[in-house]
Write a protein that holds these residues in place. Structure first.
Motif, PDB file in Angstrom:
ATOM      1  N   LEU A  74       0.853  -1.192   0.000  1.00 26.26           N
ATOM      2  CA  LEU A  74       0.000   0.000   0.000  1.00 26.26           C
ATOM      3  C   LEU A  74       0.883   1.233   0.000  1.00 26.26           C
ATOM      4  O   LEU A  74       1.851   1.296   0.756  1.00 26.26           O
ATOM      5  CB  LEU A  74      -0.880   0.047   1.256  1.00 26.26           C
ATOM      6  CG  LEU A  74      -1.941  -1.013   1.446  1.00 26.26           C
ATOM      7  CD1 LEU A  74      -2.640  -0.814   2.789  1.00 26.26           C
ATOM      8  CD2 LEU A  74      -2.953  -0.987   0.313  1.00 26.26           C
ATOM      9  N   ARG A  87      -3.295   0.334  -3.854  1.00 25.34           N
ATOM     10  CA  ARG A  87      -3.032  -1.051  -3.455  1.00 25.34           C
ATOM     11  C   ARG A  87      -2.401  -1.770  -4.631  1.00 25.34           C
ATOM     12  O   ARG A  87      -2.958  -1.817  -5.725  1.00 25.34           O
ATOM     13  CB  ARG A  87      -4.319  -1.770  -3.029  1.00 25.34           C
ATOM     14  CG  ARG A  87      -4.071  -3.225  -2.601  1.00 25.34           C
ATOM     15  CD  ARG A  87      -5.321  -3.883  -2.035  1.00 25.34           C
ATOM     16  NE  ARG A  87      -6.436  -3.881  -2.940  1.00 25.34           N
ATOM     17  CZ  ARG A  87      -6.725  -4.870  -3.804  1.00 25.34           C
ATOM     18  NH1 ARG A  87      -5.972  -5.940  -3.874  1.00 25.34           N
ATOM     19  NH2 ARG A  87      -7.795  -4.785  -4.579  1.00 25.34           N
ATOM     20  N   ILE A 122      -8.392  -5.409   1.395  1.00 27.37           N
ATOM     21  CA  ILE A 122      -7.165  -6.195   1.493  1.00 27.37           C
ATOM     22  C   ILE A 122      -7.600  -7.657   1.578  1.00 27.37           C
ATOM     23  O   ILE A 122      -8.235  -8.064   2.558  1.00 27.37           O
ATOM     24  CB  ILE A 122      -6.335  -5.791   2.717  1.00 27.37           C
ATOM     25  CG1 ILE A 122      -5.974  -4.310   2.622  1.00 27.37           C
ATOM     26  CG2 ILE A 122      -5.081  -6.670   2.833  1.00 27.37           C
ATOM     27  CD1 ILE A 122      -5.327  -3.745   3.863  1.00 27.37           C
TER      28      ILE A 122
END
Length: 157
Positions: A74, A87, A122
């Motif tokens: 990130l 990301r 995530i």
């Protein structure tokens, strides 16, 4: 997600790229058999004075130089009016790519904050190196949480 992250993740700082440790890095407390503890599964690089290009280069290096052992990188670029989160993950066998870009923008002191590209997701499997079970799932930061993050950052300017 229904579980305490600090029980299942450990912060590490021993891995380096070009003699630089990440701003933040974690890996699962219990690594799969054969997995080296050298590389984290997630690294975070933040920048105020660094350019997007510099952050991009470092994020890609984490994934590529670890041969994909770093699953998520990130980058968080901050300014007085915008927070940009990117990301990165693997693209193909050896490449790294931007998989998600989120911007949190404040145009004026009294104007509303605008979030674009959220939520930040995530993948559980990338962070913990195993599939989710029972009430476990991907880690998701919704637009409200992203706005709260940005407001905390902007208070420090």
């Amino acid at each position: 997600m229904g579980m305490r992250f600090n029980t299942y993740l450990v912060s590490i700082g021993s891995a380096t790229i070009e003699n630089k440790e990440p701003d933040y890095a974690v890996q699962p407390l219990n690594l799969p058999a054969g997995r080296t503890p050298k590389w984290p599964t997630l690294v975070v690089e933040t920048g105020k004075s660094q350019s997007h290009h510099d952050l991009d280069r470092v994020a890609r290096q984490w994934i590529q130089k670890s041969a994909g052992e770093v699953k998520v990188a990130l980058t968080i670029k901050v300014s007085r009016t915008m927070v940009t989160i990117r990301r990165y993950g693997r693209s193909g066998i050896t490449r790294a790519a931007v998989l998600q870009t989120i911007t949190v923008e404040k145009r004026g002191q009294n104007s509303p904050v605008r979030v674009a590209g959220g939520p930040l997701i995530i993948p559980f499997i990338d962070l913990f190196l195993r599939t989710a079970v029972r009430n476990q799932a991907d880690i998701t930061f919704n637009d409200t949480e992203l706005e709260e993050w940005a407001n905390i950052v902007w208070k420090s300017f």
